[in-house]
Write an enzyme that holds these catalytic residues in place. Structure first.
Site, PDB file in Angstrom:
ATOM      1  N   CYS A 189       4.696   0.021  -1.240  1.00 59.43           N
ATOM      2  CA  CYS A 189       5.850  -0.130  -0.366  1.00 59.43           C
ATOM      3  C   CYS A 189       5.473  -0.794   0.958  1.00 59.43           C
ATOM      4  O   CYS A 189       4.456  -0.492   1.545  1.00 59.43           O
ATOM      5  CB  CYS A 189       6.544   1.211  -0.165  1.00 59.43           C
ATOM      6  SG  CYS A 189       6.005   2.229   1.194  1.00 59.43           S
ATOM      7  N   CYS A 218       9.764   2.906   9.113  1.00 61.23           N
ATOM      8  CA  CYS A 218       9.699   4.367   8.968  1.00 61.23           C
ATOM      9  C   CYS A 218       9.044   4.955  10.204  1.00 61.23           C
ATOM     10  O   CYS A 218       8.050   4.438  10.705  1.00 61.23           O
ATOM     11  CB  CYS A 218       8.890   4.735   7.727  1.00 61.23           C
ATOM     12  SG  CYS A 218       8.801   6.514   7.446  1.00 61.23           S
ATOM     13  N   CYS A 254       0.051   3.516   5.028  1.00 63.24           N
ATOM     14  CA  CYS A 254       1.287   2.911   4.508  1.00 63.24           C
ATOM     15  C   CYS A 254       1.708   1.674   5.293  1.00 63.24           C
ATOM     16  O   CYS A 254       1.804   1.705   6.526  1.00 63.24           O
ATOM     17  CB  CYS A 254       2.392   3.965   4.552  1.00 63.24           C
ATOM     18  SG  CYS A 254       4.022   3.314   4.150  1.00 63.24           S
ATOM     19  N   GLU A 266      12.454  -3.900   0.811  1.00 61.56           N
ATOM     20  CA  GLU A 266      11.881  -4.123  -0.512  1.00 61.56           C
ATOM     21  C   GLU A 266      12.456  -3.178  -1.535  1.00 61.56           C
ATOM     22  O   GLU A 266      12.864  -2.076  -1.215  1.00 61.56           O
ATOM     23  CB  GLU A 266      10.378  -3.865  -0.454  1.00 61.56           C
ATOM     24  CG  GLU A 266       9.662  -4.884   0.347  1.00 61.56           C
ATOM     25  CD  GLU A 266       8.193  -4.572   0.454  1.00 61.56           C
ATOM     26  OE1 GLU A 266       7.681  -3.766  -0.350  1.00 61.56           O
ATOM     27  OE2 GLU A 266       7.570  -5.129   1.349  1.00 61.56           O
TER      28      GLU A 266
HETATM   29  N1  SAH Z   1       8.626   8.308   2.758  1.00 60.22           N
HETATM   30  C1  SAH Z   1       8.572   8.914   1.498  1.00 60.22           C
HETATM   31  C2  SAH Z   1       8.955   7.984   0.365  1.00 60.22           C
HETATM   32  C3  SAH Z   1       8.464   6.575   0.456  1.00 60.22           C
HETATM   33  S1  SAH Z   1       6.742   6.341   0.259  1.00 60.22           S
HETATM   34  C4  SAH Z   1       7.204   9.533   1.257  1.00 60.22           C
HETATM   35  O1  SAH Z   1       6.309   9.279   2.049  1.00 60.22           O
HETATM   36  O2  SAH Z   1       7.071  10.296   0.310  1.00 60.22           O
HETATM   37  C5  SAH Z   1       6.540   6.610  -1.472  1.00 60.22           C
HETATM   38  C6  SAH Z   1       5.157   7.048  -1.887  1.00 60.22           C
HETATM   39  O3  SAH Z   1       4.209   5.983  -1.715  1.00 60.22           O
HETATM   40  C7  SAH Z   1       4.627   8.232  -1.100  1.00 60.22           C
HETATM   41  O4  SAH Z   1       4.040   9.171  -1.960  1.00 60.22           O
HETATM   42  C8  SAH Z   1       3.605   7.564  -0.199  1.00 60.22           C
HETATM   43  O5  SAH Z   1       2.673   8.491   0.252  1.00 60.22           O
HETATM   44  C9  SAH Z   1       3.053   6.503  -1.129  1.00 60.22           C
HETATM   45  N2  SAH Z   1       2.309   5.423  -0.453  1.00 60.22           N
HETATM   46  C10 SAH Z   1       2.589   4.792   0.683  1.00 60.22           C
HETATM   47  N3  SAH Z   1       1.653   3.857   0.964  1.00 60.22           N
HETATM   48  C11 SAH Z   1       0.769   3.896  -0.049  1.00 60.22           C
HETATM   49  C12 SAH Z   1      -0.438   3.195  -0.346  1.00 60.22           C
HETATM   50  N4  SAH Z   1      -0.910   2.253   0.462  1.00 60.22           N
HETATM   51  N5  SAH Z   1      -1.089   3.518  -1.475  1.00 60.22           N
HETATM   52  C13 SAH Z   1      -0.625   4.487  -2.317  1.00 60.22           C
HETATM   53  N6  SAH Z   1       0.494   5.174  -2.094  1.00 60.22           N
HETATM   54  C14 SAH Z   1       1.187   4.895  -0.971  1.00 60.22           C
HETATM   55 FE1  SF4 Z   2       7.100   6.627   5.913  1.00 59.90          FE
HETATM   56 FE2  SF4 Z   2       5.287   5.307   4.480  1.00 59.90          FE
HETATM   57 FE3  SF4 Z   2       4.748   7.761   5.360  1.00 59.90          FE
HETATM   58 FE4  SF4 Z   2       6.548   7.444   3.414  1.00 59.90          FE
HETATM   59  S1  SF4 Z   2       4.386   6.972   3.297  1.00 59.90           S
HETATM   60  S2  SF4 Z   2       6.747   8.716   5.229  1.00 59.90           S
HETATM   61  S3  SF4 Z   2       7.444   5.468   4.030  1.00 59.90           S
HETATM   62  S4  SF4 Z   2       5.116   5.945   6.638  1.00 59.90           S
END
Ligand code: SAH
Ligand code: SF4
Length: 348
Positions: free
Chosen positions: A337, A112, A119, A87
């Site tokens: 994401c 991941c 997530c 995505e």
């Molecule tokens: N793996 C990295 C970058 C990708 S995730 C990380 O975890 O930082 C990007 C952002 O989206 C991160 O801050 C993550 O915590 C947030 N995120 C993931 N799933 C989410 C959700 N369901 N609601 C809000 N933020 C979310």
């Molecule tokens: Fe991986 Fe999602 Fe955690 Fe970011 S928020 S580290 S993408 S599992």
């Protein structure tokens, strides 16, 4: 070819017996004009094009889905050569308040390995790393698609906040940033790119040394190890004391302010949590970004009341911490994401 630097293309041209300037033209067509076919490269003659074709392929991403939100956010699902899907989100497009700012949120891995509890990507597990060309390709393909409607379109900002943990694919992410920054390419300033990490301590320090210009966001989400262990399993390997020390070192080396991301749920949007955060962030050169959690099926997490969020923000502000609340973008198209990929796979 989309992962090749100008020097690599010069080398290939030399091997094919082509002039050096061909490599520069080719680099511009691919990285700046974001073309997706050889035929569009008007200033490269048929013979040279033929020679180049024998060595190089485009590897364009196949657009499986595009969703458009009412607020201008566009979300793309791309299929890679091996059939995996990723995505990518374009934010701020067609927003009158920020006409000149177009941010692309790119993926760095398929799935991941970190497996955060909230997530959608984490729920899927790890599949593979993306290559340099696949990371840069997301920005190029979005540029290509939007330019079909708006020929002057330029991506101005990049956030590595799509699927995957960028610092666990460091060796591909770093050259991708270099390519996106090239003056003969999309020319996106280093300071307009931000890597978001769940807290991979050694690579945070490595990044400070290798590329002190690029921005860093740390997904903190909780200020106590007991809570953070359950949300972000990476915390067991690199607990908060190590993470905070790495953040201090990072700012000492780079002089750059870190963005600390804090996702709030109906459970953690509380005064005690906010106070724990204030204690944790003491002495850090940072800024807190509060995000209402996007509920993902199967995680059991819900958004907090907006009033609880502003109270949480107030506690931080009163302690002198700079804080912002992330604007909701693309809520009507599940822009969090991993959500689109899951939804799409569920339909198969
Ligand atoms: N793996 C990295 C970058 C990708 S995730 C990380 O975890 O930082 C990007 C952002 O989206 C991160 O801050 C993550 O915590 C947030 N995120 C993931 N799933 C989410 C959700 N369901 N609601 C809000 N933020 C979310
Ligand atoms: Fe991986 Fe999602 Fe955690 Fe970011 S928020 S580290 S993408 S599992």
């Amino acid at each position: 070819m989309r992962g090749c630097s100008e020097n690599e293309l010069i080398q290939i041209c030399q091997e094919l017996g082509l002039k050096r300037f061909r490599a520069i033209q080719l680099f511009q067509w691919v990285q700046q004009k974001a073309v997706t076919t050889w035929e569009e490269m008007k200033n490269i003659g048929e013979r040279d094009r033929h020679a180049l074709r024998s060595r190089l392929t485009f590897n364009s991403l196949e657009k499986v889905r595009e969703q458009r939100s009412k607020d201008g956010t566009r979300k793309y699902l791309f299929r890679l050569d091996d059939g995996e899907t990723i995505e990518c989100v374009l934010m701020d497009y067609a927003r009158t308040t920020s006409r000149d700012r177009h941010t692309v949120c790119v993926s760095t891995q398929v799935g991941c390995a970190v497996g955060c509890a909230f997530c959608a990507t984490g729920l899927e597990g790890f599949r593979r790393n993306l290559s340099v060309g696949e990371i840069v390709g997301q920005v190029l393909d979005i540029t290509h698609y939007v330019r079909q409607e708006d020929p002057d379109f330029q991506v101005t900002n990049i956030v590595f906040m799509g699927m995957g943990e960028p610092l666990l694919n460091y060796d591909q992410v770093l050259p991708a940033i270099q390519l996106l920054n090239q003056g003969q390419g999309l020319n996106i300033g280093m300071r307009r790119m931000t890597i978001s990490t769940s807290g991979v301590v050694p690579q945070i320090l490595q990044l400070a040394k290798d590329n002190p210009q690029v921005g860093l966001a740390v997904s903190l989400h909780a200020a106590q190890d007991e809570v953070r262990n359950d949300l972000i399993p990476m915390n067991r390997r690199y607990p908060l004391i190590q993470l905070m020390e790495a953040c201090r070192e990072y700012t000492q080396i780079t002089h750059r302010r870190i963005t600390f991301e804090v996702a709030l749920t109906s459970k953690n949007a509380k005064r005690e949590e906010a106070e724990a955060l204030v204690r944790l962030l003491k002495g850090q050169f940072g800024h807190v970004n509060l995000i209402p959690i996007n509920s993902v099926a199967g995680t059991g997490m819900e958004r907090p009341d907006p009033e609880l969020m502003s109270k949480f923000a107030q506690v931080l502000e009163d302690a002198g911490i700079s804080v912002s609340s992330r604007e909701e973008r693309g809520a009507d198209i599940d822009a969090a994401c991993g959500q689109l990929r899951r939804q799409w796979e569920g339909e198969l």
